[in-house]
Motif scaffolding. Structure first.
Motif, PDB file in Angstrom:
ATOM      1  N   LEU A   1       0.824  -1.210   0.000  1.00  0.00           N
ATOM      2  CA  LEU A   1       0.000   0.000   0.000  1.00  0.00           C
ATOM      3  C   LEU A   1       0.859   1.261   0.000  1.00  0.00           C
ATOM      4  N   ARG A   2       1.944   1.251   0.740  1.00  0.00           N
ATOM      5  CA  ARG A   2       2.848   2.416   0.747  1.00  0.00           C
ATOM      6  C   ARG A   2       3.470   2.644  -0.624  1.00  0.00           C
ATOM      7  N   GLU A   3       3.852   1.563  -1.288  1.00  0.00           N
ATOM      8  CA  GLU A   3       4.422   1.692  -2.625  1.00  0.00           C
ATOM      9  C   GLU A   3       3.377   2.215  -3.614  1.00  0.00           C
ATOM     10  N   LEU A   4       2.148   1.740  -3.494  1.00  0.00           N
ATOM     11  CA  LEU A   4       1.076   2.228  -4.367  1.00  0.00           C
ATOM     12  C   LEU A   4       0.747   3.689  -4.058  1.00  0.00           C
ATOM     13  N   GLU A   5       0.835   4.053  -2.794  1.00  0.00           N
ATOM     14  CA  GLU A   5       0.629   5.454  -2.406  1.00  0.00           C
ATOM     15  C   GLU A   5       1.755   6.330  -2.965  1.00  0.00           C
ATOM     16  N   ASP A   6       2.992   5.863  -2.860  1.00  0.00           N
ATOM     17  CA  ASP A   6       4.135   6.607  -3.406  1.00  0.00           C
ATOM     18  C   ASP A   6       4.021   6.784  -4.919  1.00  0.00           C
ATOM     19  N   ALA A   7       3.406   5.811  -5.588  1.00  0.00           N
ATOM     20  CA  ALA A   7       3.225   5.882  -7.041  1.00  0.00           C
ATOM     21  C   ALA A   7       2.039   6.764  -7.422  1.00  0.00           C
ATOM     22  N   GLY A   8       1.305   7.238  -6.424  1.00  0.00           N
ATOM     23  CA  GLY A   8       0.176   8.113  -6.691  1.00  0.00           C
ATOM     24  C   GLY A   8      -1.091   7.386  -7.101  1.00  0.00           C
ATOM     25  N   LEU A   9      -1.174   6.087  -6.815  1.00  0.00           N
ATOM     26  CA  LEU A   9      -2.332   5.290  -7.213  1.00  0.00           C
ATOM     27  C   LEU A   9      -3.351   5.114  -6.092  1.00  0.00           C
ATOM     28  N   VAL A  10      -2.871   5.205  -4.855  1.00  0.00           N
ATOM     29  CA  VAL A  10      -3.729   4.957  -3.697  1.00  0.00           C
ATOM     30  C   VAL A  10      -3.630   6.138  -2.742  1.00  0.00           C
ATOM     31  N   ASN A  11      -4.771   6.504  -2.196  1.00  0.00           N
ATOM     32  CA  ASN A  11      -4.842   7.551  -1.191  1.00  0.00           C
ATOM     33  C   ASN A  11      -5.017   6.902   0.173  1.00  0.00           C
ATOM     34  N   ARG A  12      -4.279   7.393   1.158  1.00  0.00           N
ATOM     35  CA  ARG A  12      -4.368   6.891   2.535  1.00  0.00           C
ATOM     36  C   ARG A  12      -4.889   8.023   3.403  1.00  0.00           C
ATOM     37  N   GLU A  13      -6.020   7.785   4.035  1.00  0.00           N
ATOM     38  CA  GLU A  13      -6.650   8.794   4.890  1.00  0.00           C
ATOM     39  C   GLU A  13      -6.615   8.296   6.330  1.00  0.00           C
ATOM     40  N   VAL A  14      -5.948   9.064   7.201  1.00  0.00           N
ATOM     41  CA  VAL A  14      -5.838   8.707   8.619  1.00  0.00           C
ATOM     42  C   VAL A  14      -6.744   9.630   9.412  1.00  0.00           C
TER      43      VAL A  14
END
Length: 110
Positions: free
Chosen positions: A60-73
């Motif tokens: 998930l972190r790699e996908l977030e770094d690639a701009g594909l996934v958003n992580r909302e905390v």
């Protein structure tokens, strides 16, 4: 992190570059499950299947770094974290659905 800083080797390089971003044992299936919408971490882990918490977090972190996934905390106790596709991630929808169809036709029937 990508293998190459710049892809300018041949006509197949865009394929290699794309697979480098979405390739990996759990990335494709994670992205596929996010097509359904926003998911909390535990729901996503349950959907993906046999993945460890550590590995899913890494993917998930790699996908977030690639701009594909958003992580909302969310600042609550216990912590609440939700994942969703970004606009860029949404552009993978037809590709992921085509891969699903291809797998059903050519792999699952074998």
């Amino acid at each position: 992190m990508t293998r190459f800083e710049k892809y300018d080797c041949s006509g197949g390089c865009p394929v290699e570059a794309a697979l480098e971003v979405i390739g990996g044992k759990w990335k494709g299936v994670t992205l596929f499950h996010l097509l359904d919408g926003v998911k909390r971490f535990n729901d996503l882990q349950r959907d993906v299947g046999n993945v460890t918490q550590r590995m899913l977090t890494k993917q998930l972190r790699e996908l977030e770094d690639a701009g594909l996934v958003n992580r909302e905390v969310y600042p609550v106790v216990p912590p609440k974290v939700e994942y969703s596709l970004t606009k860029k991630g949404e552009t993978l929808r037809p590709i992921l659905n085509a891969l699903k169809d291809w797998g059903e036709t050519h792999v699952m029937t074998s």
